[in-house]
Motif scaffolding. Sequence first.
Motif, short mmCIF file in Angstrom:
data_model
loop_
_atom_site.label_atom_id
_atom_site.label_comp_id
_atom_site.label_asym_id
_atom_site.label_seq_id
_atom_site.Cartn_x
_atom_site.Cartn_y
_atom_site.Cartn_z
N VAL A 69 26.46 -94.48 -72.49
CA VAL A 69 27.60 -95.04 -71.75
C VAL A 69 27.63 -94.54 -70.31
O VAL A 69 28.16 -95.21 -69.43
CB VAL A 69 28.93 -94.67 -72.47
CG1 VAL A 69 30.14 -95.06 -71.65
CG2 VAL A 69 28.99 -95.35 -73.84
N GLY A 70 27.04 -93.37 -70.08
CA GLY A 70 27.15 -92.76 -68.77
C GLY A 70 28.35 -91.83 -68.77
O GLY A 70 28.91 -91.50 -69.82
N ALA A 71 28.78 -91.42 -67.61
CA ALA A 71 29.93 -90.53 -67.49
C ALA A 71 30.87 -91.01 -66.39
O ALA A 71 31.16 -90.29 -65.43
CB ALA A 71 29.46 -89.11 -67.21
N PRO A 72 31.37 -92.26 -66.50
CA PRO A 72 32.28 -92.77 -65.47
C PRO A 72 33.60 -92.00 -65.47
O PRO A 72 34.07 -91.58 -66.54
CB PRO A 72 32.50 -94.24 -65.87
CG PRO A 72 32.14 -94.31 -67.31
CD PRO A 72 31.11 -93.26 -67.54
N PRO A 73 34.19 -91.78 -64.31
CA PRO A 73 35.46 -91.06 -64.24
C PRO A 73 36.54 -91.75 -65.06
O PRO A 73 36.58 -92.98 -65.17
CB PRO A 73 35.81 -91.09 -62.74
CG PRO A 73 34.51 -91.33 -62.05
CD PRO A 73 33.71 -92.19 -62.98
N TYR A 74 37.42 -90.95 -65.65
CA TYR A 74 38.57 -91.42 -66.43
C TYR A 74 38.17 -92.13 -67.73
O TYR A 74 38.97 -92.85 -68.31
CB TYR A 74 39.47 -92.35 -65.61
CG TYR A 74 40.01 -91.73 -64.35
CD1 TYR A 74 41.06 -90.83 -64.39
CD2 TYR A 74 39.46 -92.04 -63.10
CE1 TYR A 74 41.56 -90.24 -63.24
CE2 TYR A 74 39.95 -91.46 -61.94
CZ TYR A 74 41.00 -90.56 -62.01
OH TYR A 74 41.49 -89.99 -60.87
#
Length: 309
Positions: free
Chosen positions: A98-103
């Motif tokens: 998924v990745g590590a997108p903010p929030y």
Amino acid sequence: MTPINSSQGLRHPRIFFEKKLRKILERVSKGEWVDFHWKEFFVLRGDYTGRAKATALWVVGSFARGAEYCGDLDLVLCAEEEYTSFRASGLTVSKALVGAPPYVRTYVDTPEENSSYASFDDAVLLWSKEQPDWEKALAGIKVSPDAGRHEREWDEIPLRMEQICIADPDKMLELKKSGVIDWQWFEWDALAAFPLIEKNVPKKRLDFIKSRRASKYSQCLDLAAKWLSHREYADSWDLYGCLIRKEMPITIGGHALTISPMPGLWLSYLDDPTCHTVLIMPYKTKRGPNGMWAITRGPNHPAVQKRTS
């Protein structure tokens, strides 16, 4: 629509999270194997590799209930995983897929049993091999002005679970309810308002520590020093431990202060009669909450009971 501040921190409009969710769905719906590696620093100590592919994605929490404003986007990811040796953590797998997108918080496995230690009754399946049309599933979530954030038992803990290393928040709450520990929360602005008593702070030693730490660490240390200058003297600051290991608390008289992006709780320090307060201070973030968590022995703590018996 602009972000709003609430008692739970900054909350963004729904469209803010929908854009993030669409990018994530486009990524995981390919169903492709992703190779990744990670380092293990504590028990296994080494570099390891694995691969995984997403098989299902649910959205849970306030977004799934149709809230117009959300504090974060909570997802549950189910994946197939393959390893040559040891299994990676759920966080490692979710970052790979998924990745590590903010929030965005992504928990691995199913809505019933996952890495959050909670069961999500409001889960909405957005994509799986059997249900590939995530556009339709996303459109099927109706926006409701009455939908909002559910109160949780963990809300009594002043920091979000992503801000601290806490293995069992339920146990933490039980310790407080049973009087083994107690705590107090100090807001960032309240700490900043404390006047510094300069003679009670070892400025040269603190400057030495700050020169070897990130700017956010220094920012927290300056505020903590203001508060501590009203409770301890300059010669009570013991900085030796944190010089050896960054995650170790600083001992200041009867206080044990931990500053970190995601600090541990170090409750074992309260077993030592020389320590009466554990101070937890994560780095300041836009989301918050920002401040300092002071944990003390309660009337039923074994050390207190032993002293009064």
